[in-house]
Scaffold this active site. Structure first.
Site, short mmCIF file in Angstrom:
data_model
loop_
_atom_site.label_atom_id
_atom_site.label_comp_id
_atom_site.label_asym_id
_atom_site.label_seq_id
_atom_site.Cartn_x
_atom_site.Cartn_y
_atom_site.Cartn_z
N HIS A 121 -7.75 -65.22 -59.19
CA HIS A 121 -7.18 -64.03 -58.56
C HIS A 121 -8.25 -62.97 -58.27
O HIS A 121 -9.16 -62.74 -59.05
CB HIS A 121 -6.09 -63.44 -59.45
CG HIS A 121 -6.55 -63.11 -60.85
ND1 HIS A 121 -7.12 -61.91 -61.19
CD2 HIS A 121 -6.53 -63.84 -61.98
CE1 HIS A 121 -7.43 -61.90 -62.48
NE2 HIS A 121 -7.07 -63.07 -62.99
N ASP A 122 -8.14 -62.40 -57.08
CA ASP A 122 -8.96 -61.26 -56.66
C ASP A 122 -10.43 -61.61 -56.43
O ASP A 122 -11.26 -60.71 -56.25
CB ASP A 122 -8.85 -60.10 -57.66
CG ASP A 122 -7.41 -59.67 -57.89
OD1 ASP A 122 -6.80 -59.15 -56.95
OD2 ASP A 122 -6.89 -59.90 -59.01
N GLY A 139 -11.38 -64.35 -62.52
CA GLY A 139 -10.80 -63.25 -61.76
C GLY A 139 -11.78 -62.17 -61.40
O GLY A 139 -12.71 -61.85 -62.16
#
Length: 262
Positions: A121-122, A139
């Protein structure tokens, strides 16, 4: 009409360009958009709010756009954006973003992503990067253009990897890696300038010489980081065509939050 295998499950709400090819048993969710010329291999799952550009190739069994592996995630509306002309090999996992960051996981264009790579994520992945088998980006990792990450390497959350950097095989990357550098080992160590990569990309001898000087200031002169930054700043104007490289290095060092590999 897109070429969709009879066994694939494509939600009617998904937006696929007419030149997209979808292989057997693939599953594509309702919030997916896929651009022209992209191929989705057998058994791939593409879900979530995922937008994919042109001429990408997803090999079989990849999971693209699934919810982030973050225990704080509570179903917020986040997304995954993928650019153009990426090659994504077997069993890769790309997750959507989280609201704790910008809410977007972003993969650029012209990347070569080998089997079993995880993009969490991200993550913000630039253009023209190579991620070898089993490379794992945790992340919020940021990776600059033309970076190479060796097989079985793990990158800690929030780490930044500069443009043209190279991570060697099984690198344990827990601190930021400055642009142009080659690092490897556990603990990670800066070895040299990524000269092979720079030559392949047409860097002149003059630019390479300035980058070598930056490496010397950072790693071979016994200076503190602040002193090395001052020395790098003083290089500006010595080879005007390298001033952009100096600016890239100084900007990276100024933004490093986890400390750099030294």
């Amino acid at each position: 009409m897109a070429s969709i295998h009879s066994t694939a499950l494509v939600d009617p709400a998904a937006e696929l360009d007419g030149s997209v090819t979808v292989g057997p048993y693939a599953v594509i969710g309702p919030r997916v958009r896929i651009g022209a010329g992209t191929t989705v291999g057998a058994h791939c799952v593409i879900e979530g709010r995922t937008t994919i550009g042109r001429d990408n190739r997803f090999f079989q069994f990849s999971s693209i756009g699934a919810a982030p592996q973050d225990m704080k995630y509570a179903g917020e509306d986040t997304e995954l954006l993928i650019g153009n002309r990426n090659t994504v090999r077997e069993f890769c996992t790309f997750n959507t973003g989280t609201v704790q960051d910008g809410g977007v996981t972003r993969v650029g264009s012209d990347n070569w992503v080998m089997a079993y790579v995880h993009i969490a994520h991200d993550v913000q992945l630039g253009d023209h990067c190579v991620l070898a088998n089993n490379a794992t980006l945790a992340g919020h990792v940021h990776v600059g253009d033309w970076a190479t990450i060796g097989g079985l390497s793990g990158v800690h959350q929030f780490v930044k990897i500069g443009a043209h950097a190279m991570i060697g095989f099984q690198g344990h990357v827990a601190q930021d890696v400055p642009p142009f550098m080659t690092v490897d080992g556990n603990p990670l160590t800066a070895r040299a300038v990524n000269l092979t990569g720079l030559r392949r990309r047409g860097f002149s001898a003059e630019r390479q010489a300035v980058i070598k000087q930056m490496h010397k200031l950072l790693y071979r002169s016994g200076l503190t980081l602040a002193q090395a930054q001052q020395g790098i700043e003083a290089l500006k104007g010595t080879q005007p065509e390298a001033d952009g490289d100096i600016d890239s290095m100084l900007s990276f060092l100024a933004a490093a939050e986890r400390g750099i590999v030294r």
